[in-house]
Design an enzyme around this catalytic site. Structure first.
Site, PDB file in Angstrom:
ATOM      1  N   CYS A 140      28.426 -20.005   5.632  1.00  0.00           N
ATOM      2  CA  CYS A 140      29.122 -18.744   5.931  1.00  0.00           C
ATOM      3  C   CYS A 140      28.611 -18.117   7.235  1.00  0.00           C
ATOM      4  O   CYS A 140      29.404 -17.724   8.099  1.00  0.00           O
ATOM      5  CB  CYS A 140      28.945 -17.773   4.770  1.00  0.00           C
ATOM      6  SG  CYS A 140      27.237 -17.661   4.167  1.00  0.00           S
ATOM      7  N   HIS A 220      26.947 -10.327   4.616  1.00  0.00           N
ATOM      8  CA  HIS A 220      25.882 -10.376   5.626  1.00  0.00           C
ATOM      9  C   HIS A 220      26.292  -9.482   6.799  1.00  0.00           C
ATOM     10  O   HIS A 220      27.468  -9.182   6.985  1.00  0.00           O
ATOM     11  CB  HIS A 220      25.726 -11.782   6.208  1.00  0.00           C
ATOM     12  CG  HIS A 220      25.522 -12.893   5.224  1.00  0.00           C
ATOM     13  ND1 HIS A 220      24.424 -12.985   4.405  1.00  0.00           N
ATOM     14  CD2 HIS A 220      26.260 -14.002   4.950  1.00  0.00           C
ATOM     15  CE1 HIS A 220      24.497 -14.090   3.680  1.00  0.00           C
ATOM     16  NE2 HIS A 220      25.615 -14.716   3.986  1.00  0.00           N
TER      17      HIS A 220
END
Ligand code: NAD
Length: 339
Positions: A140, A220
């Site tokens: 990711c 994130h």
């Protein structure tokens, strides 16, 4: 129709299965679980044939009222391409099975580059994946980095990237992960593994990364600095980002300054599972200092960004769609990623 099996129906696998099902040129022929549980019930609800790695566990599935279609080995035989979304480090052990039946396979970012010998990002190297037997969709964080770095490099040339990843402690369903109350340097040493991972897709990029883990599950956050070879303006960078369908700009007028508000926004848009498939780039953070020093913040939804990339990787490996732009457009439209 490309027949796709998802080996490992978890956080990524269940999203890949739904995204594949939505495509006009693909179908899910099976998904796999090791134990009965909520996700196995969801697979049943969705009508995905459920296969299990260890047939001796079939009784537990029978007791739970979850029909078992057969073993993972049987599932593999029915597929054209297998997406291995088992936990990081497990997938490499499945390679022999894919080799045995001569099946194409895609691994996710928890496996090393070497498992496939080729690491994928649709915006960067789609055509290199055409017809391949094996590929790995990068993690990711690496996906989010590759998308923006490649775009800026293509336009202005990138001399050096410096990036810090503020990583979520676990996914929302991960009750055993942490930290609960700490900022963990992970790793303490610099560079972190993310830079070399970007280089598995973009080998010529000079990049240094660092990373820490914080007590959050939603997304994130990256802080990026790119030293450019040629001068750019903030407006030029914004226009480039606007034209890239997997880079989203978060406007000041939304009032969104956090991952929490961003997740609320994607949920309110009724996206499946509130998924943000694009990089969430904060428009006001985009700054070009001294003409060649670019800075920005971007939010990365760890559960979602690799899903659309995996769909493109399937299409490239199947070989019928020859251009990244064409595949990305088909994938985006099918999942509901509209501008
Ligand atoms: P997960 O633990 O949520 O799901 C894994 C699934 O695989 C589970 O359903 C489990 O039952 C199943 N499984 C375990 N062993 C198996 C086996 N031997 N055979 C078949 N199924 C098995 O994991 P995840 O977070 O979805 O991660 C999958 C991959 O995607 C990893 O490579 C990971 O690094 C990568 N990835 C994860 C994220 C994330 O944020 N979760 C983001 C990007 C990439």
């Amino acid at each position: 129709m490309i027949k796709v099996a998802v080996n490992g129906y978890g956080t990524i696998g269940k999203r890949v299965a739904d995204a594949v099902s939505a495509q006009p040129d693909m179908e899910i022929i099976g998904v796999s679980k090791t134990k009965p549980g909520a996700e196995a019930f969801v697979a049943k609800e969705r009508g995905y044939p459920l296969y299990i790695a260890d047939l001796s566990k079939k009784e537990a599935f029978d007791k739970a009222g979850i029909p078992v279609a057969g073993s993972v080995e049987e599932m593999i035989q029915k597929a054209d391409i297998v997406v291995d979304a088992t936990p990081g480090g497990v997938g490499v052990g499945n390679k022999a099975l894919y080799e045995k039946y001569g099946k194409k396979a895609i691994w996710e970012g928890g496996e090393d580059h070497e498992v496939a010998g080729f690491s994928f990002n649709a915006s960067c190297n789609y055509t290199d994946a055409i017809g391949r037997q094996y590929a790995r969709v990068v993690s990711c964080n690496t996906t989010g980095l590759c998308r923006i770095i490649n775009l800026i490099d293509s336009a202005f040339g990138v001399k050096k990237v410096r990036a810090t990843m503020v990583r979520r402690g676990g996914d929302p369903g991960d009750i055993k992960r942490g930290p609960i109350d700490a900022i963990v340097l992970n790793p303490v040493t610099i560079p972190s593994h993310h830079g070399p991972d970007v280089q598995s897709v973009l080998p010529h990029i000079n990049i240094v990364t660092s990373a820490m883990i914080v007590p959050t599950t939603l997304m994130h956050m990256h802080f990026l600095n790119m030293e450019l070879k040629n001068p750019a303006t903030k407006e030029q960078v914004i226009e480039l980002i606007k034209a890239h369908s997997r880079l989203g700009l978060i406007e000041k007028s939304t009032g969104i300054t956090s991952t929490a508000q961003l997740k609320e926004y994607t949920s309110d848009l009724l996206r499946p599972r509130g998924d943000l498939w694009e990089n969430g780039i904060f428009k006001d953070s985009i700054s070009v200092l001294d003409g060649t020093d670019l800075y920005l913040f971007q939010a990365i939804h760890q559960e979602a960004d690799v899903v659309v990339e995996t769909v493109d990787c399937i299409r490239a490996m199947a070989g019928d769609v020859k251009s990244a732009a064409e595949s990305i457009a088909i994938t985006n439209k099918a999942v509901g990623l509209t501008a």
